[in-house]
Write a protein that holds these residues in place. Sequence first.
Motif, short mmCIF file in Angstrom:
data_model
loop_
_atom_site.label_atom_id
_atom_site.label_comp_id
_atom_site.label_asym_id
_atom_site.label_seq_id
_atom_site.Cartn_x
_atom_site.Cartn_y
_atom_site.Cartn_z
N HIS A 1 -94.67 44.81 37.90
CA HIS A 1 -95.88 45.64 38.13
C HIS A 1 -96.60 45.59 39.25
O HIS A 1 -97.11 46.58 39.70
N ALA A 2 -96.39 44.47 40.03
CA ALA A 2 -97.29 44.61 41.18
C ALA A 2 -96.60 45.52 42.43
O ALA A 2 -97.14 45.82 43.02
N ARG B 1 -99.02 54.08 38.06
CA ARG B 1 -100.19 53.45 37.02
C ARG B 1 -99.52 52.71 36.04
O ARG B 1 -98.43 53.14 35.55
N ALA B 2 -99.92 51.54 35.69
CA ALA B 2 -99.64 50.87 34.63
C ALA B 2 -99.99 51.38 33.18
O ALA B 2 -98.88 51.30 32.51
N ALA C 1 -109.58 48.48 34.71
CA ALA C 1 -109.55 46.92 35.19
C ALA C 1 -108.19 46.25 35.11
O ALA C 1 -107.89 45.50 36.07
N ALA C 2 -107.11 46.83 34.33
CA ALA C 2 -105.77 46.25 34.65
C ALA C 2 -105.25 46.53 35.88
O ALA C 2 -104.57 45.98 36.52
N GLN C 3 -105.52 47.94 36.21
CA GLN C 3 -104.91 48.42 37.33
C GLN C 3 -105.50 47.70 38.73
O GLN C 3 -105.06 47.35 39.69
N ARG D 1 -105.47 39.04 34.16
CA ARG D 1 -105.24 39.87 33.01
C ARG D 1 -104.95 41.22 33.90
O ARG D 1 -105.86 41.86 34.40
N THR D 2 -103.55 41.68 33.56
CA THR D 2 -103.06 42.93 34.17
C THR D 2 -102.60 43.81 33.35
O THR D 2 -101.79 44.67 33.47
#
Length: 355
Positions: A285-286, A294-295, A327-329, A2-3
């Motif tokens: 996003h990667a 930052r996302a 956590a997403a980052q 999960r991103t």
Amino acid sequence: MRTGPKIELHVHLEGTVRPETLLAMARRNGEPLPATTVEGLTELYRFRDFDHFIEIWIMTTHVMRTAEDFRQVVVDYAAQAAGHGAVYVEGIFSPWFRVQRGISWEEIFNGYADGVAEARERFGLDMRLTPDVDRILPPEAACEVARQAVRFRDLGIVGLGLGGPEVGHPPEPYARAFAIAADGGLAAVPHAGETTGPESIRGAVDALGARRIRHGIRAVDDPDLMVELAERNIVLDVCPVSNLRTRSVTELAAHPLSALMAAGVRCSLATDDPAMFDTDLGREHAVAAALGVRARDLYEAGVAGALCDTATRARLAAIGATTDWEAAQAALAMAAGDDQLAVDVAAAGPPAVFR
């Protein structure tokens, strides 16, 4: 893995079609392609420069001819985008070329709108549509696209774009088309500052009343323009991998995304033509994570730039507010370690100006 949730505001629906699907459409519609195998089409997608990309885009996308084709294009991409965490997407399509090949405005607009409805039902993905005017069109033809976009506004049409070859084709001649769109309640979302300099962006803002700018990366060459974009909250829809594939940037490690955001310019992240550029929302996003972006900032720019109603914007904001962005980052950092483009960015380090 999960991103985090994602908002995509810049994707050409015709450019989302994978080679195998394009070949199937060509066969059922009796349309020739410059290659007859998946491998052949994939090789065509190795672009020399932006002009070569436009040439191949026109050659390949003409095989889409029916409402069923347009519906399928939307639904197939919605499945891909939702799989990468997309919660809102604005899709671009270019109707004029289809109309010139004998397809009705109704079939084009209704086909795409049917796909949007199915995407919502099957994947819970909220989508809107923004037809594009090609900047090689005569201004009166552009006005006709604007009038048709307004006519179909109730089908989820929220904006009018300006695309195609930027060099030698400034935005100013299309001011009347964008005035027609504005009078009909549609926002201006032109491409600018992708392959030419800041003057293209200024023209899009001043002459067309741009609500957002698609690409806009050359704003980095004009500090005063970056200040103006930040103060006016004009979001740039940035597509790093696309910029690499069309040679708009020479290497991803030197991409202007992080510099633009450091200057206070809000930037959303998008794929542009993912099938043609060998990318997807996860890869973009990667790459952004490898650039130190930052996302959460990308998502919030997407919320700010989305051409949606108040209730939808509130829902998108609530999704962002309840996301564990740390956590997403962290997940994105792991994804960046598995993606070769992102690995290359990280290995190169930040541009010299930021070291």
